[in-house]
Design a protein around this motif. Structure first.
Motif, mmCIF file in Angstrom:
data_model
loop_
_atom_site.group_PDB
_atom_site.id
_atom_site.type_symbol
_atom_site.label_atom_id
_atom_site.label_comp_id
_atom_site.label_asym_id
_atom_site.label_seq_id
_atom_site.Cartn_x
_atom_site.Cartn_y
_atom_site.Cartn_z
ATOM 1 N N ARG A 49 0.840 -1.182 0.000
ATOM 2 C CA ARG A 49 0.000 0.000 0.000
ATOM 3 C C ARG A 49 0.876 1.233 0.000
ATOM 4 N NH1 ARG A 49 -2.695 -3.572 3.225
ATOM 5 N NH2 ARG A 49 -4.803 -4.002 2.565
ATOM 6 N N PRO A 50 0.551 2.282 -0.654
ATOM 7 C CA PRO A 50 -0.526 2.371 -1.633
ATOM 8 C C PRO A 50 -0.217 1.540 -2.865
ATOM 9 C CG PRO A 50 0.733 4.377 -1.652
ATOM 10 C CD PRO A 50 1.286 3.534 -0.537
ATOM 11 N N ARG A 51 -1.216 1.238 -3.602
ATOM 12 C CA ARG A 51 -1.061 0.374 -4.771
ATOM 13 C C ARG A 51 -0.054 0.975 -5.749
ATOM 14 N NH1 ARG A 51 -3.405 -4.038 -3.349
ATOM 15 N NH2 ARG A 51 -5.583 -3.991 -2.800
ATOM 16 N N LYS A 52 0.699 0.100 -6.326
ATOM 17 C CA LYS A 52 1.687 0.544 -7.307
ATOM 18 C C LYS A 52 0.972 1.041 -8.568
ATOM 19 C CE LYS A 52 5.136 -2.577 -5.500
ATOM 20 N NZ LYS A 52 4.437 -3.009 -4.338
ATOM 21 N N PRO A 53 1.477 2.075 -9.225
ATOM 22 C CA PRO A 53 0.776 2.654 -10.379
ATOM 23 C C PRO A 53 0.549 1.674 -11.520
ATOM 24 C CG PRO A 53 2.590 4.069 -9.694
ATOM 25 C CD PRO A 53 2.685 2.818 -8.887
ATOM 26 N N ASP A 54 1.453 0.723 -11.730
ATOM 27 C CA ASP A 54 1.297 -0.188 -12.857
ATOM 28 C C ASP A 54 0.365 -1.361 -12.542
ATOM 29 O OD1 ASP A 54 3.121 -1.136 -11.008
ATOM 30 O OD2 ASP A 54 4.261 -2.268 -12.494
ATOM 31 N N ARG A 55 -0.077 -1.483 -11.312
ATOM 32 C CA ARG A 55 -0.939 -2.594 -10.911
ATOM 33 C C ARG A 55 -2.401 -2.183 -11.056
ATOM 34 N NH1 ARG A 55 -0.940 -5.468 -5.008
ATOM 35 N NH2 ARG A 55 -2.523 -7.006 -5.492
ATOM 36 N N THR A 56 -3.169 -2.980 -11.776
ATOM 37 C CA THR A 56 -4.586 -2.681 -11.951
ATOM 38 C C THR A 56 -5.411 -3.874 -11.499
ATOM 39 O OG1 THR A 56 -4.565 -3.507 -14.212
ATOM 40 C CG2 THR A 56 -4.179 -1.153 -13.919
ATOM 41 N N ILE A 57 -6.576 -3.605 -10.970
ATOM 42 C CA ILE A 57 -7.509 -4.644 -10.565
ATOM 43 C C ILE A 57 -8.551 -4.764 -11.661
ATOM 44 C CG2 ILE A 57 -9.229 -5.319 -8.869
ATOM 45 C CD1 ILE A 57 -7.601 -3.739 -6.802
ATOM 46 N N MET A 58 -8.709 -5.964 -12.176
ATOM 47 C CA MET A 58 -9.665 -6.186 -13.264
ATOM 48 C C MET A 58 -10.836 -7.010 -12.730
ATOM 49 S SD MET A 58 -7.569 -6.022 -16.675
ATOM 50 C CE MET A 58 -8.947 -6.672 -17.459
ATOM 51 N N CYS A 59 -12.028 -6.546 -12.973
ATOM 52 C CA CYS A 59 -13.239 -7.249 -12.564
ATOM 53 C C CYS A 59 -14.056 -7.564 -13.808
ATOM 54 C CB CYS A 59 -14.076 -6.397 -11.625
ATOM 55 S SG CYS A 59 -13.226 -6.005 -10.095
ATOM 56 N N TYR A 60 -14.541 -8.787 -13.864
ATOM 57 C CA TYR A 60 -15.409 -9.165 -14.980
ATOM 58 C C TYR A 60 -16.242 -10.368 -14.558
ATOM 59 C CZ TYR A 60 -11.498 -12.383 -15.755
ATOM 60 O OH TYR A 60 -10.511 -13.310 -15.585
ATOM 61 N N TRP A 61 -17.370 -10.581 -15.238
ATOM 62 C CA TRP A 61 -18.266 -11.685 -14.947
ATOM 63 C C TRP A 61 -17.730 -12.955 -15.582
ATOM 64 C CZ3 TRP A 61 -21.921 -11.170 -11.453
ATOM 65 C CH2 TRP A 61 -22.409 -9.894 -11.192
ATOM 66 N N LEU A 62 -17.796 -14.049 -14.820
ATOM 67 C CA LEU A 62 -17.407 -15.349 -15.358
ATOM 68 C C LEU A 62 -18.649 -16.115 -15.766
ATOM 69 C CD1 LEU A 62 -14.700 -16.595 -12.820
ATOM 70 C CD2 LEU A 62 -14.341 -15.708 -15.104
ATOM 71 N N LYS A 63 -18.569 -16.782 -16.876
ATOM 72 C CA LYS A 63 -19.680 -17.637 -17.309
ATOM 73 C C LYS A 63 -19.507 -18.997 -16.644
ATOM 74 C CE LYS A 63 -20.366 -15.219 -21.601
ATOM 75 N NZ LYS A 63 -20.512 -15.276 -23.026
ATOM 76 N N SER A 64 -20.599 -19.715 -16.525
ATOM 77 C CA SER A 64 -20.557 -20.988 -15.810
ATOM 78 C C SER A 64 -19.693 -22.033 -16.510
ATOM 79 C CB SER A 64 -21.970 -21.526 -15.606
ATOM 80 O OG SER A 64 -22.610 -21.692 -16.864
ATOM 81 N N ASN A 65 -19.432 -21.883 -17.800
ATOM 82 C CA ASN A 65 -18.584 -22.847 -18.492
ATOM 83 C C ASN A 65 -17.109 -22.440 -18.486
ATOM 84 O OD1 ASN A 65 -18.748 -20.697 -20.218
ATOM 85 N ND2 ASN A 65 -19.469 -21.849 -21.992
ATOM 86 N N ASP A 66 -16.779 -21.322 -17.867
ATOM 87 C CA ASP A 66 -15.398 -20.860 -17.764
ATOM 88 C C ASP A 66 -14.628 -21.779 -16.807
ATOM 89 O OD1 ASP A 66 -13.031 -19.367 -16.937
ATOM 90 O OD2 ASP A 66 -13.967 -17.661 -17.952
ATOM 91 N N PRO A 67 -13.373 -22.136 -17.107
ATOM 92 C CA PRO A 67 -12.613 -23.017 -16.216
ATOM 93 C C PRO A 67 -12.353 -22.416 -14.831
ATOM 94 C CG PRO A 67 -11.311 -22.430 -18.176
ATOM 95 C CD PRO A 67 -12.652 -21.824 -18.332
ATOM 96 N N ASP A 68 -12.319 -21.100 -14.724
ATOM 97 C CA ASP A 68 -12.092 -20.457 -13.428
ATOM 98 C C ASP A 68 -13.376 -20.241 -12.635
ATOM 99 O OD1 ASP A 68 -9.367 -20.314 -13.833
ATOM 100 O OD2 ASP A 68 -9.490 -18.363 -14.825
ATOM 101 N N PHE A 69 -14.514 -20.617 -13.187
ATOM 102 C CA PHE A 69 -15.787 -20.385 -12.509
ATOM 103 C C PHE A 69 -15.855 -21.149 -11.188
ATOM 104 C CE2 PHE A 69 -20.268 -21.322 -11.658
ATOM 105 C CZ PHE A 69 -20.781 -20.052 -11.652
ATOM 106 N N GLU A 70 -15.444 -22.402 -11.201
ATOM 107 C CA GLU A 70 -15.504 -23.216 -9.980
ATOM 108 C C GLU A 70 -14.544 -22.676 -8.918
ATOM 109 O OE1 GLU A 70 -17.420 -25.820 -7.782
ATOM 110 O OE2 GLU A 70 -17.838 -25.541 -9.914
ATOM 111 N N VAL A 71 -13.381 -22.216 -9.339
ATOM 112 C CA VAL A 71 -12.414 -21.631 -8.396
ATOM 113 C C VAL A 71 -12.998 -20.371 -7.767
ATOM 114 C CG1 VAL A 71 -10.129 -20.587 -8.196
ATOM 115 C CG2 VAL A 71 -10.459 -22.579 -9.661
ATOM 116 N N ALA A 72 -13.610 -19.533 -8.579
ATOM 117 C CA ALA A 72 -14.203 -18.292 -8.064
ATOM 118 C C ALA A 72 -15.345 -18.606 -7.109
ATOM 119 C CB ALA A 72 -14.696 -17.430 -9.219
ATOM 120 N N THR A 73 -16.141 -19.632 -7.418
ATOM 121 C CA THR A 73 -17.252 -20.011 -6.539
ATOM 122 C C THR A 73 -16.729 -20.492 -5.190
ATOM 123 O OG1 THR A 73 -18.518 -20.653 -8.488
ATOM 124 C CG2 THR A 73 -19.320 -21.441 -6.375
ATOM 125 N N LYS A 74 -15.675 -21.310 -5.204
ATOM 126 C CA LYS A 74 -15.081 -21.786 -3.956
ATOM 127 C C LYS A 74 -14.514 -20.629 -3.148
ATOM 128 C CE LYS A 74 -13.832 -26.419 -5.511
ATOM 129 N NZ LYS A 74 -12.716 -27.335 -5.825
#
Length: 105
Positions: A49-74
């Motif tokens: 902290r504070p966040r480094k200028p080159d670091r960005t947080i990305m948010c997006y919706w995962l579809k249920s068939n996405d391989p990371d969907f189960e990880v995000a649910t857990k």
């Protein structure tokens, strides 16, 4: 319960005022003084902290068939369980502090 907190103020004057008030006034919970310290942050005190200028947080919706969907649910379930556990422990601690205050009075 957290043991430390980083509090960001709008400007340096507000930060100085808050630090002065915390150092000169006891912090009270349930009519009992609690040890609280305040100090200004210095470079290197917080690695992420504070966040480094080159670091960005990305948010997006995962579809249920996405391989990371189960990880995000857990992860979501784990975060909810941790929040419930922390809430339970906080309530338990407050009850113990109230009992202690009653015994001391």
């Amino acid at each position: 319960m957290g043991r430390a907190a980083l509090v960001e103020m709008q400007n340096a004057d507000e930060a100085r005022t808050i630090i002065y008030e915390i150092r000169n006034s006891p912090f009270m919970i349930s009519s009992m003084p609690r040890p609280v310290r305040a100090r200004p942050a210095v470079v290197g005190m917080f690695d992420d902290r504070p966040r480094k200028p080159d670091r960005t947080i990305m948010c997006y919706w995962l579809k249920s068939n996405d391989p990371d969907f189960e990880v995000a649910t857990k992860m979501k379930r784990i975060v909810r369980n941790h929040a419930k556990e922390a809430n339970f422990l906080l309530k338990r601690q407050l009850e113990e502090e109230e009992q202690l205050a009653i015994e001391q009075s």
